[in-house]
Write a protein that holds these residues in place. Structure first.
Motif, mmCIF file in Angstrom:
data_model
loop_
_atom_site.group_PDB
_atom_site.id
_atom_site.type_symbol
_atom_site.label_atom_id
_atom_site.label_comp_id
_atom_site.label_asym_id
_atom_site.label_seq_id
_atom_site.Cartn_x
_atom_site.Cartn_y
_atom_site.Cartn_z
ATOM 1 N N SER A 31 -15.018 20.758 17.248
ATOM 2 C CA SER A 31 -14.043 21.095 18.295
ATOM 3 C C SER A 31 -13.035 19.969 18.472
ATOM 4 O O SER A 31 -11.832 20.216 18.560
ATOM 5 C CB SER A 31 -14.732 21.322 19.640
ATOM 6 N N THR A 32 -13.535 18.734 18.524
ATOM 7 C CA THR A 32 -12.599 17.631 18.757
ATOM 8 C C THR A 32 -11.683 17.417 17.554
ATOM 9 O O THR A 32 -10.513 17.089 17.727
ATOM 10 C CB THR A 32 -13.352 16.331 19.095
ATOM 11 N N VAL A 33 -12.225 17.641 16.354
ATOM 12 C CA VAL A 33 -11.356 17.545 15.174
ATOM 13 C C VAL A 33 -10.260 18.596 15.274
ATOM 14 O O VAL A 33 -9.087 18.335 14.990
ATOM 15 C CB VAL A 33 -12.175 17.720 13.869
ATOM 16 N N LEU A 34 -10.627 19.793 15.723
ATOM 17 C CA LEU A 34 -9.628 20.851 15.877
ATOM 18 C C LEU A 34 -8.586 20.471 16.936
ATOM 19 O O LEU A 34 -7.384 20.676 16.732
ATOM 20 C CB LEU A 34 -10.295 22.171 16.261
ATOM 21 N N ILE A 35 -9.062 19.918 18.051
ATOM 22 C CA ILE A 35 -8.114 19.509 19.097
ATOM 23 C C ILE A 35 -7.138 18.475 18.544
ATOM 24 O O ILE A 35 -5.922 18.607 18.670
ATOM 25 C CB ILE A 35 -8.869 18.927 20.320
ATOM 26 N N GLY A 36 -7.683 17.447 17.885
ATOM 27 C CA GLY A 36 -6.823 16.398 17.328
ATOM 28 C C GLY A 36 -5.876 16.953 16.283
ATOM 29 O O GLY A 36 -4.673 16.683 16.305
ATOM 30 N N GLY A 37 -6.417 17.742 15.359
ATOM 31 C CA GLY A 37 -5.596 18.292 14.280
ATOM 32 C C GLY A 37 -4.478 19.162 14.807
ATOM 33 O O GLY A 37 -3.332 19.052 14.363
ATOM 34 N N SER A 38 -4.797 20.014 15.783
ATOM 35 C CA SER A 38 -3.749 20.925 16.254
ATOM 36 C C SER A 38 -2.700 20.178 17.057
ATOM 37 O O SER A 38 -1.513 20.504 16.991
ATOM 38 C CB SER A 38 -4.351 22.078 17.062
ATOM 39 N N THR A 39 -3.108 19.137 17.787
ATOM 40 C CA THR A 39 -2.100 18.326 18.494
ATOM 41 C C THR A 39 -1.141 17.701 17.481
ATOM 42 O O THR A 39 0.086 17.773 17.632
ATOM 43 C CB THR A 39 -2.782 17.192 19.290
ATOM 44 N N ALA A 40 -1.734 17.079 16.453
ATOM 45 C CA ALA A 40 -0.897 16.427 15.442
ATOM 46 C C ALA A 40 0.052 17.439 14.808
ATOM 47 O O ALA A 40 1.251 17.200 14.678
ATOM 48 C CB ALA A 40 -1.776 15.779 14.376
ATOM 49 N N LEU A 41 -0.502 18.594 14.431
ATOM 50 C CA LEU A 41 0.320 19.608 13.775
ATOM 51 C C LEU A 41 1.426 20.108 14.677
ATOM 52 O O LEU A 41 2.579 20.254 14.241
ATOM 53 C CB LEU A 41 -0.550 20.792 13.360
ATOM 54 N N ALA A 42 1.074 20.374 15.944
ATOM 55 C CA ALA A 42 2.064 20.915 16.871
ATOM 56 C C ALA A 42 3.242 19.949 16.987
ATOM 57 O O ALA A 42 4.402 20.350 16.847
ATOM 58 C CB ALA A 42 1.428 21.144 18.239
ATOM 59 N N ILE A 43 2.931 18.673 17.210
ATOM 60 C CA ILE A 43 4.031 17.714 17.379
ATOM 61 C C ILE A 43 4.791 17.522 16.069
ATOM 62 O O ILE A 43 6.014 17.417 16.045
ATOM 63 C CB ILE A 43 3.488 16.383 17.921
ATOM 64 N N CYS A 44 4.042 17.536 14.963
ATOM 65 C CA CYS A 44 4.693 17.344 13.660
ATOM 66 C C CYS A 44 5.680 18.469 13.364
ATOM 67 O O CYS A 44 6.763 18.239 12.842
ATOM 68 C CB CYS A 44 3.617 17.270 12.574
ATOM 69 N N ILE A 45 5.309 19.694 13.694
ATOM 70 C CA ILE A 45 6.156 20.838 13.354
ATOM 71 C C ILE A 45 7.225 21.091 14.415
ATOM 72 O O ILE A 45 8.367 21.441 14.089
ATOM 73 C CB ILE A 45 5.297 22.112 13.153
ATOM 74 N N VAL A 71 -5.433 9.596 11.429
ATOM 75 C CA VAL A 71 -5.485 9.658 9.970
ATOM 76 C C VAL A 71 -4.785 10.883 9.390
ATOM 77 O O VAL A 71 -4.483 10.927 8.204
ATOM 78 C CB VAL A 71 -6.937 9.610 9.444
ATOM 79 N N VAL A 72 -4.511 11.887 10.244
ATOM 80 C CA VAL A 72 -3.961 13.133 9.712
ATOM 81 C C VAL A 72 -2.440 13.171 9.777
ATOM 82 O O VAL A 72 -1.789 13.807 8.951
ATOM 83 C CB VAL A 72 -4.582 14.324 10.479
ATOM 84 N N PHE A 73 -1.859 12.460 10.730
ATOM 85 C CA PHE A 73 -0.421 12.577 10.978
ATOM 86 C C PHE A 73 0.356 11.848 9.888
ATOM 87 O O PHE A 73 0.328 10.630 9.800
ATOM 88 C CB PHE A 73 -0.074 11.979 12.342
ATOM 89 N N GLU A 74 1.055 12.625 9.063
ATOM 90 C CA GLU A 74 1.841 12.030 7.979
ATOM 91 C C GLU A 74 3.324 12.321 8.203
ATOM 92 O O GLU A 74 3.697 13.059 9.108
ATOM 93 C CB GLU A 74 1.402 12.625 6.644
ATOM 94 N N PHE A 75 4.137 11.772 7.331
ATOM 95 C CA PHE A 75 5.581 11.884 7.503
ATOM 96 C C PHE A 75 6.071 13.336 7.428
ATOM 97 O O PHE A 75 6.841 13.784 8.266
ATOM 98 C CB PHE A 75 6.282 11.035 6.445
ATOM 99 N N SER A 76 5.619 14.067 6.408
ATOM 100 C CA SER A 76 6.130 15.434 6.254
ATOM 101 C C SER A 76 5.129 16.466 6.763
ATOM 102 O O SER A 76 3.936 16.200 6.874
ATOM 103 C CB SER A 76 6.443 15.707 4.790
ATOM 104 N N VAL A 77 5.641 17.645 7.079
ATOM 105 C CA VAL A 77 4.789 18.720 7.576
ATOM 106 C C VAL A 77 3.729 19.072 6.539
ATOM 107 O O VAL A 77 2.556 19.249 6.866
ATOM 108 C CB VAL A 77 5.631 19.966 7.905
ATOM 109 N N GLY A 78 4.145 19.144 5.265
ATOM 110 C CA GLY A 78 3.213 19.534 4.210
ATOM 111 C C GLY A 78 2.042 18.578 4.117
ATOM 112 O O GLY A 78 0.886 19.004 4.023
ATOM 113 N N ALA A 79 2.321 17.281 4.172
ATOM 114 C CA ALA A 79 1.251 16.297 4.067
ATOM 115 C C ALA A 79 0.313 16.397 5.253
ATOM 116 O O ALA A 79 -0.912 16.368 5.102
ATOM 117 C CB ALA A 79 1.849 14.900 3.969
ATOM 118 N N THR A 80 0.886 16.559 6.457
ATOM 119 C CA THR A 80 0.057 16.657 7.660
ATOM 120 C C THR A 80 -0.797 17.909 7.612
ATOM 121 O O THR A 80 -2.004 17.877 7.884
ATOM 122 C CB THR A 80 0.948 16.696 8.917
#
Lengths: 395, 395
Positions: free
Chosen positions: B168-182, B65-74
């Motif tokens: 913790s799991t939200v953080l794991i998921g969020g940071s994975t998404a962010l890392a790949i997005c950026i 649900v967090v991974f969006e097209f642009s970095v800003g949105a994500t």
């Protein structure tokens, strides 16, 4: 301290205004509160008796994410969520079973591959405008459910059991949300769209009715209230995206009240396209209203009456059209007003053709004529737009 | 059978076009696939070792649900989700504890009351435009987490444990998404907005550069390609809502490339407001282009040159402005073009004032003058808009 309190005060006054403008918002908040409380207590008691177990929380989640302001939006999201969960659950189970057959070592490889392909493919599908408009949420849930089911790492029968429980709780949550959304003071997106279109046309009418008097007025007195009412047309300029959203929601809605199922919602978008075009022209007229140029008595004398009349008749035709839409009946008045406007426009055109200008040609100031001519040509265009709006409404 | 295959074919050709228009969409789909595969496998292996248990699925959910097209949105969604989970988790724990103290009989009553109040209140907050623009998703997650934590029905220490695991799991998921997005081919919303504004101004420039030639052309030959290029301005008419969304995303983005942190994104919206105003005028000009009225040689002779020049210079100024924005440098060329346009506009105005019209007044057709005068007055307004755009860009 003021730095913290002042934004809060701003928010509070915003909130007050929002509640006043549309009390349905407060009712909506209460409805959501009620629906969530009901499923939360279901979750609470279910835990005591260990029925759905941890899966019961899907009911709460469903209500939170599915409950939207209008019935159409809620219905769209519920249907999307329900069908996606079903399809993705089935596909996920299949993938899980297939990966299971390949033996313990290859299982994660296959699962990873399946997830990658499905997630990538469906994510790309979400870019397609047709799908995005109506099924975006469903596609998202599809990815989610597929991953959670296929990768869960349980045995086949456990997975089936889990998928079954999840689907049931999604249904419980979805139907609770829908029931409260429809039964308690429902907000229909279709009705909103309908009123919005009528309202927009009415705003244009208000401007045109007021324009003639304002443009040719002699005294410099400002009637602020009237001016504010006339500037109401500005919200029409950027009406498109909201209209499209409402039309998409409306398509989900069942037959109700005065609207038949499969009411031609797209026709509203066509009307709005003409309305918007007309609004652009009106915006250009508004610039003339604010211009500094004074109009000489001679031109005023000649053009005031016909210009006022065209503007007024167009305005009245638009207002009639608005109430036609509002009441969903046809009146002959629209045609009377447009006919009047047309004949006056003809007179106006002829008047400009006549050599009546030549005698006192010496003190004729062309920039002034051009200014007024700009107004006239805009008025003629607005008349055209009005006719187009009339046609598309009667369709 | 054709009924089923033909929409699928349509979708496929849509998809092909989308991928061709912006290949970043395909890359985005692959990125999402990659991110979801990574957390899915984490979920899979975690299940084998029973680390986070059922809570591990929150990592998968977060990425989906967090991974969006642009970095800003994500980034915006991740931060919203993270902070909301934290706050609502704390508040939910407090509510749970409080309800616990009240004894077994009253516990569900209190919990229901808390949930109703929080859910209703936060739902109403979501209507406030300022909050909706940036924190809508966070408010939704707040309701969700609060309900799930407070009503869970576990003992206090279990609840704490659950909340901790979930965060913790939200953080794991969020940071994975962010890392790949950026890290993998990032898409910056700010850059998109920047290019969009430059592009929109460029489109207006294209129209104005072509307008003079098209309006005064003598032969009836149609240059379809040129016409299509000129009609590019139409997309500018309804640019507002996309601009606002992009600006909101851009505000979440950190400093990168040529954009400083706290780059004045709102300034872009101001520029776009003027650009849109200019586009409305151009739309009105376009109607004149399609009108049937023939222009007599006399008028053509007199007005062709200055009209063409004003339009051309405005167009060139706009194109210069577009490349100024694009390269983020200032050039003196813009001022040269606007100065040219201004002086020609003055000549045009004077020309109309001169009595040069009087000698052959007899065959002067006023409707025709009015037509052309409408064009002239629109051109003058466009010149004004161009100057405004120039001002707001240089700010």
């Amino acid at each position: 301290w003021g730095k913290i309190t002042s934004p809060i005060k701003d928010l509070a006054s915003d909130a007050k205004k929002l509640a006043k403008d549309d009390p349905r918002r407060v009712i909506h908040a209460l409805k959501v509160g009620l629906a969530i409380t009901i499923v939360s207590l279901f979750y609470y008691f279910d835990h005591l008796y260990d029925g759905f177990g941890v899966n019961a929380m899907w009911a709460v989640m469903t209500v939170v994410v599915v409950f939207e302001f209008s019935v159409g939006a809620t219905l769209g999201r519920s249907v999307n969520r329900g069908i996606s969960t079903l399809l993705a659950g089935g596909l996920g189970f299949g993938a899980h079973h297939l990966a299971n057959l390949s033996g313990e070592n290859f299982e994660p490889v296959f699962l990873g591959l399946f997830v990658f392909i499905i997630a990538g493919f469906v994510t790309f599908l979400r870019f397609i405008p047709k799908l995005k408009a109506r099924y975006d949420y469903g596609l998202l849930i599809f990815i989610l459910t597929f991953c959670l089911i296929s990768v869960s790492g349980y045995r086949d029968d456990e997975v089936l059991n889990m998928a079954h429980k999840r689907l049931s709780t999604v249904l419980i949550g979805g139907s609770t949300a829908l029931a409260i959304c429809i039964l308690v003071c429902p907000v229909w997106a279709g009705e909103d769209l309908h009123n919005r279109v009528a309202n927009n046309i009415d705003k244009l009418g208000t401007f045109l009715e007021g324009f003639g008097g304002e443009y040719f007025k002699t005294s410099g007195s400002e009637n602020k209230e009237k001016k504010a009412a006339m500037e109401g047309y500005k919200s029409v300029l950027s009406t498109k995206s909201t209209d499209e959203t409402l039309a998409n929601f409306a398509k989900w809605e069942p037959r109700y009240g005065r609207f038949k199922y499969r009411h031609p919602w797209d026709q509203y978008l066509k009307i709005e396209a003409h309305v918007q075009e007309c609004a652009y022209r009106i915006d250009a007229l508004n610039t003339h209203l604010n211009s500094e140029l004074k109009i000489s008595n001679e031109i005023r004398e000649k053009l005031q009456e016909p210009c006022k009349k065209v503007s007024m008749e167009c305005g009245m035709a638009l207002k009639e059209l608005a109430s036609t839409i509002d009441s969903m009946t046809t009146t002959p008045n629209v045609d009377i007003h447009t006919a009047n406007a047309k004949s006056t426009a003809k007179i106006l055109k002829n008047m400009l053709k006549l050599s009546s200008w030549k005698d006192n040609d010496n003190n004729l100031d062309l920039p002034e004529i051009i200014q007024v001519a700009g107004v006239v040509s805009l008025l003629l265009e607005i008349l055209n737009c009005t006719l187009k709006i009339g046609d598309s409404v009667s369709e």
